[in-house]
Design a protein around this motif. Structure first.
Motif, short mmCIF file in Angstrom:
data_model
loop_
_atom_site.label_atom_id
_atom_site.label_comp_id
_atom_site.label_asym_id
_atom_site.label_seq_id
_atom_site.Cartn_x
_atom_site.Cartn_y
_atom_site.Cartn_z
N SER A 48 0.95 -1.15 0.04
CA SER A 48 -0.24 0.00 0.16
C SER A 48 0.80 1.26 0.03
O SER A 48 0.71 2.16 -0.54
CB SER A 48 -0.55 0.24 1.03
OG SER A 48 -1.88 1.41 0.63
N GLN A 51 2.49 1.74 -3.04
CA GLN A 51 1.44 2.32 -4.57
C GLN A 51 1.19 3.93 -3.94
O GLN A 51 0.89 4.36 -5.05
CB GLN A 51 0.49 1.17 -4.05
CG GLN A 51 -0.15 0.13 -4.88
CD GLN A 51 -1.40 -0.70 -4.85
OE1 GLN A 51 -2.34 -0.13 -3.66
NE2 GLN A 51 -1.22 -1.02 -5.99
N MET A 52 1.17 3.88 -2.96
CA MET A 52 0.83 5.83 -2.43
C MET A 52 2.00 6.50 -3.14
O MET A 52 2.04 7.45 -3.43
CB MET A 52 0.91 5.28 -1.15
CG MET A 52 1.41 7.38 -0.60
SD MET A 52 -0.69 7.66 -0.97
CE MET A 52 -0.72 9.20 0.20
N VAL A 55 1.34 6.95 -6.36
CA VAL A 55 -0.12 7.63 -7.04
C VAL A 55 -0.16 9.28 -6.67
O VAL A 55 -0.47 10.35 -6.86
CB VAL A 55 -1.07 6.63 -6.61
CG1 VAL A 55 -2.74 7.94 -6.05
CG2 VAL A 55 -1.81 5.92 -7.14
N TYR A 81 -8.21 6.98 -7.58
CA TYR A 81 -8.99 5.67 -6.87
C TYR A 81 -9.16 4.47 -7.25
O TYR A 81 -8.84 3.46 -7.59
CB TYR A 81 -9.07 5.51 -5.34
CG TYR A 81 -9.15 7.42 -4.58
CD1 TYR A 81 -7.16 7.22 -4.54
CD2 TYR A 81 -9.93 7.34 -4.03
CE1 TYR A 81 -6.64 8.27 -3.40
CE2 TYR A 81 -9.37 8.24 -2.43
CZ TYR A 81 -7.36 8.63 -2.65
OH TYR A 81 -7.40 8.96 -1.85
N THR A 84 -6.62 3.44 -10.54
CA THR A 84 -4.82 2.52 -10.38
C THR A 84 -5.21 2.19 -9.33
O THR A 84 -4.56 1.25 -8.49
CB THR A 84 -4.00 3.97 -9.90
OG1 THR A 84 -5.48 4.75 -7.87
CG2 THR A 84 -4.02 5.09 -10.21
N PHE A 86 -6.48 1.86 -5.75
CA PHE A 86 -6.02 2.06 -4.92
C PHE A 86 -6.56 2.43 -4.00
O PHE A 86 -7.74 3.60 -4.14
CB PHE A 86 -4.74 3.52 -5.28
CG PHE A 86 -4.04 4.10 -3.22
CD1 PHE A 86 -3.25 3.11 -3.15
CD2 PHE A 86 -4.54 5.21 -3.02
CE1 PHE A 86 -2.18 3.84 -1.97
CE2 PHE A 86 -3.70 5.86 -1.90
CZ PHE A 86 -3.21 5.16 -1.41
N ASN A 87 -6.29 2.05 -2.67
CA ASN A 87 -7.07 2.04 -1.32
C ASN A 87 -6.34 3.25 0.10
O ASN A 87 -5.16 2.59 0.37
CB ASN A 87 -7.79 0.73 -0.97
CG ASN A 87 -9.02 1.04 0.64
OD1 ASN A 87 -9.25 2.80 0.73
ND2 ASN A 87 -9.51 -0.19 1.09
#
Length: 257
Positions: A48, A51-52, A55, A81, A84, A86-87
């Protein structure tokens, strides 16, 4: 139930201490087992964070572009979100899931002396008493205090290093901000470690070192996967553009009659 859980952890440490003949090594073994148990959770958290980082530039672009329109900013963020996958909450949940195990380990090692087994909790000849704090050993002498000082430094800087490794590729302003925050956290951890038992410092230091190694390995795997996915993308063929320079025809001279 919580006390029973802590007693079970102590029994596990005592079992490995009887097997290997050393309490410090038993704490390290339990720490490794603890890290193996939470490794899937840690993998999710590291993924995570990775990915952050990818993004974040797009998020900053949206925040700058729609700074005066909060509703549109939220809408564009939700689109980002979704596109991508992404959470933003995915990195918080794993941390909360492993906290009960960590707190139980921390409290068990902090209360090690209260079990009254009559044993001396040593880490071979390196640390003579895992129930003592650096503050206690400072009064004894620098030679006895030195191993506790090493544990203090590992305890403090093992918190600082992951933050810096995670933000190495960030822009200079954000990196400087994280450097200041990491420095403040390091000073705070040194202050906490001054009155913490050596067993707690050993557990935290060993756990943090394993965590740093796991972070680096996981990020390397994720980068390799991204590179492989990028290389596997089909090549787009475009028609060849030929730039032909045409000569301008000269006018024929007209004959005079």
């Amino acid at each position: 139930m919580w006390e029973a859980f802590k007693d079970w952890i102590f029994d596990c440490i005592q079992f490995f201490a009887n097997v290997c003949g050393d309490w410090g090594l038993a704490i390290i073994i339990i720490t490794v087992i603890f890290r193996v148990i939470v490794s899937p959770i840690m993998h999710s958290q590291i993924k995570s964070s990775y990915q952050m980082q990818k993004v974040q530039p797009l998020m900053q672009e949206i925040q700058t572009k729609y700074a005066n329109d909060q509703a549109r900013m939220q809408e564009e963020m939700q689109k980002l979100y979704a596109e991508t996958h992404f959470n933003p909450l995915a990195g918080c949940l794993p941390m909360f899931l492993q906290m009960p195990i960590f707190i139980a380990m921390f409290q068990t090692l902090r209360e090690l002396a209260s079990h009254g087994t009559g044993e001396v909790y040593t880490f071979y000849t390196i640390v003579e008493d895992l129930t003592k704090t650096p503050k206690d050993m400072w009064a004894v002498g620098f030679g006895d205090f030195l191993p506790y000082l090493v544990l203090m430094l590992v305890f403090a800087f093992a918190t600082f290093v992951p933050m810096m490794l995670q933000n190495m590729k960030s822009d200079s302003a954000q990196r400087n901000q994280m450097l200041i925050m990491g420095g403040m956290m390091t000073l705070m951890m040194l202050w906490i470690s001054w009155s913490s038992p050596a067993g707690v410092l050993l557990f935290w230091g060993a756990s943090s070192i394993i965590g740093i190694a796991q972070q680096q390995i996981t990020q390397r795997i994720l980068r390799s996967q991204d590179e492989a996915a990028e290389a596997a993308k089909p090549i787009e063929y475009k028609p060849v553009e030929v730039d032909v320079e045409r000569k301008v025809k000269k006018k024929r001279p007209t004959k005079k009659r």
